[in-house]
Design a protein around this motif. Structure first.
Motif, PDB file in Angstrom:
ATOM      1  N   ARG A 107      58.581  17.801   3.803  1.00 26.99           N
ATOM      2  CA  ARG A 107      59.808  17.409   4.515  1.00 26.99           C
ATOM      3  C   ARG A 107      60.984  17.269   3.552  1.00 26.99           C
ATOM      4  O   ARG A 107      61.344  16.174   3.127  1.00 26.99           O
ATOM      5  CB  ARG A 107      59.611  16.104   5.272  1.00 26.99           C
ATOM      6  N   PRO A 108      61.602  18.401   3.221  1.00 27.39           N
ATOM      7  CA  PRO A 108      62.789  18.315   2.376  1.00 27.39           C
ATOM      8  C   PRO A 108      63.911  17.583   3.113  1.00 27.39           C
ATOM      9  O   PRO A 108      64.079  17.757   4.318  1.00 27.39           O
ATOM     10  CB  PRO A 108      63.170  19.779   2.128  1.00 27.39           C
ATOM     11  N   SER A 109      64.641  16.752   2.402  1.00 34.89           N
ATOM     12  CA  SER A 109      65.748  16.002   2.986  1.00 34.89           C
ATOM     13  C   SER A 109      66.611  15.462   1.863  1.00 34.89           C
ATOM     14  O   SER A 109      66.085  15.046   0.822  1.00 34.89           O
ATOM     15  CB  SER A 109      65.215  14.827   3.818  1.00 34.89           C
ATOM     16  N   PRO A 110      67.928  15.413   2.069  1.00 29.61           N
ATOM     17  CA  PRO A 110      68.762  14.796   1.035  1.00 29.61           C
ATOM     18  C   PRO A 110      68.502  13.301   0.904  1.00 29.61           C
ATOM     19  O   PRO A 110      68.870  12.694  -0.102  1.00 29.61           O
ATOM     20  CB  PRO A 110      70.193  15.077   1.505  1.00 29.61           C
ATOM     21  N   LEU A 111      67.843  12.685   1.904  1.00 29.02           N
ATOM     22  CA  LEU A 111      67.539  11.252   1.832  1.00 29.02           C
ATOM     23  C   LEU A 111      66.158  10.967   1.243  1.00 29.02           C
ATOM     24  O   LEU A 111      65.650   9.856   1.341  1.00 29.02           O
ATOM     25  CB  LEU A 111      67.687  10.598   3.208  1.00 29.02           C
TER      26      LEU A 111
END
Length: 189
Positions: A35-39
């Motif tokens: 799950r790539p995410s900036p957060l």
């Protein structure tokens, strides 16, 4: 025992775009693939401090759910964080420890008292009111939504198999672009 990746895939189905997820060490590389995410806040290189970083984020940003994906070896280096988290009791703090019995990031050496230490027992003893333990993927898939709907602090033990060899591109975790993306995502709200 659960497969690390399958466990994270089940968890990812319940993570929102507003959630801050803090995966440490081997979990970081696995989570970034799932799950790539900036957060995604990666605390690689701060062994034992992932839970403290997550607790600080939960206290500083009570408007966001903070999910820590800790390792058993990492948590052993900072058990005091359990007492602190239970004491300040942030409602948005979810601390999961991936228990595989090894210091996986350091060559797979066994943790002290492997197979005898109860991380769920340590969390209960520290004062966590909500403690869960999962070793079966189907059970985890059925219950994780309800666990993440509980008010925090919540502690969960994920009994997983060791990840084994990984391709570890540290720039994916420490790169300037990754840090800037996190800062930008946090500033949006």
């Amino acid at each position: 025992m659960m497969n690390h990746r399958e466990c994270f895939e089940a968890l990812a189905r319940h993570v929102t775009d507003a959630d801050i997820v803090l995966p440490v060490y081997s979990s970081a590389f696995e989570w970034l693939d799932v799950r790539p995410s900036p957060l995604n806040y990666t605390a690689h290189g701060a062994m034992g401090l992932g839970s403290s970083h997550g607790l600080g984020l939960a206290l500083g940003r009570p408007d966001r759910r903070v999910i820590v994906l800790d390792g058993d070896g990492s948590l052993l280096m900072n058990l005091g964080t359990l007492v602190t988290a239970a004491s300040v009791a942030p409602k948005n703090f979810y601390h999961f420890v991936c228990e595989n019995g090894t210091y996986e990031a350091n060559g797979g050496h066994p943790i002290p008292n492997k197979g005898k230490v109860s991380f769920a027992g340590l969390a209960r003893g520290a004062g966590y009111g909500s403690v869960h333990e999962f070793s079966d993927l189907k059970n985890f898939e059925q219950q994780i939504g309800a666990v993440l709907a509980e008010p925090g602090p919540v502690f969960g033990v994920l009994k997983v198999e060791p990840v084994g060899d990984q391709a570890r591109d540290y720039n994916r975790i420490h790169g300037l672009a990754v840090r800037q993306a996190f800062k930008d995502a946090m500033a949006k709200s």
